[in-house]
Motif scaffolding. Structure first.
Motif, PDB file in Angstrom:
ATOM      1  N   GLN A  71      41.580  30.286  17.254  1.00  0.00           N
ATOM      2  CA  GLN A  71      41.586  30.698  15.854  1.00  0.00           C
ATOM      3  C   GLN A  71      41.998  32.162  15.699  1.00  0.00           C
ATOM      4  N   TRP A  72      41.596  33.002  16.611  1.00  0.00           N
ATOM      5  CA  TRP A  72      41.902  34.429  16.505  1.00  0.00           C
ATOM      6  C   TRP A  72      43.402  34.673  16.597  1.00  0.00           C
ATOM      7  N   ASN A  73      44.095  33.907  17.408  1.00  0.00           N
ATOM      8  CA  ASN A  73      45.530  34.109  17.608  1.00  0.00           C
ATOM      9  C   ASN A  73      46.389  33.190  16.754  1.00  0.00           C
ATOM     10  N   VAL A  78      48.466  37.562  11.068  1.00  0.00           N
ATOM     11  CA  VAL A  78      49.575  37.397  10.130  1.00  0.00           C
ATOM     12  C   VAL A  78      49.798  38.670   9.332  1.00  0.00           C
ATOM     13  N   ALA A  79      48.712  39.395   9.023  1.00  0.00           N
ATOM     14  CA  ALA A  79      48.844  40.618   8.230  1.00  0.00           C
ATOM     15  C   ALA A  79      49.690  41.670   8.944  1.00  0.00           C
ATOM     16  N   ILE A  80      49.679  41.688  10.255  1.00  0.00           N
ATOM     17  CA  ILE A  80      50.506  42.646  11.001  1.00  0.00           C
ATOM     18  C   ILE A  80      51.979  42.393  10.731  1.00  0.00           C
ATOM     19  N   PHE A 116      46.415  46.994  18.483  1.00  0.00           N
ATOM     20  CA  PHE A 116      45.339  47.464  19.355  1.00  0.00           C
ATOM     21  C   PHE A 116      43.978  47.009  18.835  1.00  0.00           C
ATOM     22  N   ILE A 117      43.754  47.128  17.538  1.00  0.00           N
ATOM     23  CA  ILE A 117      42.481  46.677  16.950  1.00  0.00           C
ATOM     24  C   ILE A 117      42.308  45.181  17.149  1.00  0.00           C
ATOM     25  N   LEU A 118      43.385  44.437  16.910  1.00  0.00           N
ATOM     26  CA  LEU A 118      43.302  42.980  16.998  1.00  0.00           C
ATOM     27  C   LEU A 118      43.130  42.509  18.441  1.00  0.00           C
TER      28      LEU A 118
END
Length: 296
Positions: A227-229, A248-250, A269-271
Motif C-alpha cells: 500500500q505504501w508504494n 503520487v503527490a511527488i 527521502f521522507i517517503l
C-alpha cells in the motif's frame, strides 16, 4: 624410542598445519566480509546521493565533477523540506500512513481468518478454493484497475480514502503466506485442544496465532509495503490533491517546463525513511517469515 622418534615428525607436521588451515579460514572470512561490504556500498550509493541531495541547495544537486562532494553536501540546508511541507506534503504523508495502517491491520486479520480454515479445517472444495486464491494474486492489478475504477465511481467512493483501502484488504499472497505457516503446526496440538473442549476460535487465537506470530508480523509488513508504494490505483481513483497519497503527490508536483529537484529529493527521502525504519526494526521477523514460506 625408535617408534616414538618415528611418530614425532608426523605430529610436528600436524601441529604446523593447524595454524596454516586456521589462517586460510580467517583469510577467506575476511575476503567474504570485504566483498559483502563493497557490494553493500555499491547498493547504498544511490541512497547516499538521495540523502545528500535532499539536504543541499538545488544549485548544487547536479555537479560537473564527480568527487567526494557529490555525496557530501558542501552546504547543508532545510529549504527543500520547508518547500515540501509548505505545499501540503505532510497531508499526503498522513494519507499514506492512514491507508497503509488500516490496510495492514484489517488485511492481516482477514488473511488470518481466510488462511486458518484453508489450512486446518476440512470441508468440501477446500483445495479448489485455495487454487482460486493462488490464481487471484497472480492476476496483474493493471488488468482490473480500469473496470474497478468505474465500479468505485458508481458507488460514490471516488476521491475517498476508503477507495484506497478496500482493494488492498484481501491479498492472496498474505493468505498463502499464513496458510503455509498454519500447515507447519503439528496436528496433535489441535487434537489436544479439542479434547480439552476448545472451539475453533480458541484454537486459532490461543494456540495457532502465538506460534505463527513472526508470520503475522511479516504478512502485515508485506501488506503495508504494497500500500505504501502503490501508484496506479491512487492515481486513478483520487483527483483531489488533498486526499492523494505521498507516492503520487511527488509526481504531481512536476510540470512540463519546471522541475524542482531539491523538493523531489526531499519528498522521496521522507517517503523512503518511514518504510526503511519499519524494515530495519522488523527485519529479523520479516526474514523469519519469508524463510519459512512454502515450507510445506
Amino acid at each position: 624410542m625408535a617408534a616414538i622418534q618415528a611418530i614425532e615428525p608426523d605430529e610436528t607436521r600436524g601441529v604446523s598445519r593447524r595454524p596454516l588451515a586456521l589462517y586460510r579460514r580467517r583469510g577467506r572470512r575476511w575476503l567474504a566480509t570485504a566483498a559483502a561490504l563493497i557490494i553493500s556500498l555499491l547498493f547504498a550509493i544511490p541512497f547516499i546521493w538521495l540523502v545528500a541531495s535532499a539536504f543541499r541547495p538545488v544549485s548544487q544537486t547536479f555537479q560537473a565533477s564527480v568527487d567526494l562532494w557529490t555525496f557530501v553536501p558542501r552546504t547543508l540546508t532545510l529549504e527543500n523540506f520547508q518547500a515540501a511541507f509548505s505545499r501540503g506534503f505532510a497531508v499526503n504523508v498522513f494519507n499514506s500512513l492512514w491507508v497503509t495502517g488500516v490496510s495492514a491491520a484489517v488485511g492481516t486479520l482477514l488473511a488470518i481468518l481466510a488462511a486458518f480454515p484453508l489450512a486446518v479445517m476440512r470441508f468440501p472444495g477446500r483445495n479448489a478454493l485455495f487454487v482460486v486464491v493462488v490464481f487471484a494474486f497472480m492476476i496483474p492489478f493493471e488488468m482490473v484497475a480500469l473496470p474497478l475504477t468505474t465500479v468505485f465511481s458508481q458507488l460514490g467512493l471516488a476521491n475517498t480514502l476508503t477507495a484506497l483501502i478496500v482493494p488492498g484488504l484481501v491479498h492472496g499472497l498474505a493468505i498463502f503466506n499464513l496458510r503455509q505457516f498454519f500447515l507447519s503446526i503439528p496436528r496433535e496440538q489441535r487434537e489436544a485442544a479439542w479434547l480439552d473442549g476448545a472451539g475453533w476460535w480458541r484454537i486459532l487465537f490461543q494456540i495457532y496465532l502465538p506460534l505463527v506470530r513472526p508470520a503475522v508480523i511479516g504478512t502485515a509488513m508485506i501488506l503495508a509495503m504494497a500500500q505504501w508504494n502503490a501508484w496506479l490505483w491512487p492515481s486513478l481513483i483520487i483527483t483531489d490533491n488533498g486526499k492523494q497519497t505521498g507516492a503520487v503527490a511527488i509526481g504531481l508536483q512536476d510540470s512540463a517546463y519546471t522541475q524542482n529537484y531539491g523538493l523531489a529529493f526531499a519528498e522521496v527521502f521522507i517517503l523512503a525513511l518511514i518504510p526503511a525504519l519499519l524494515i530495519f526494526f522488523g527485519q529479523r521477523t520479516f526474514t523469519r517469515s519469508l524463510s519459512h514460506t512454502g515450507g510445506k
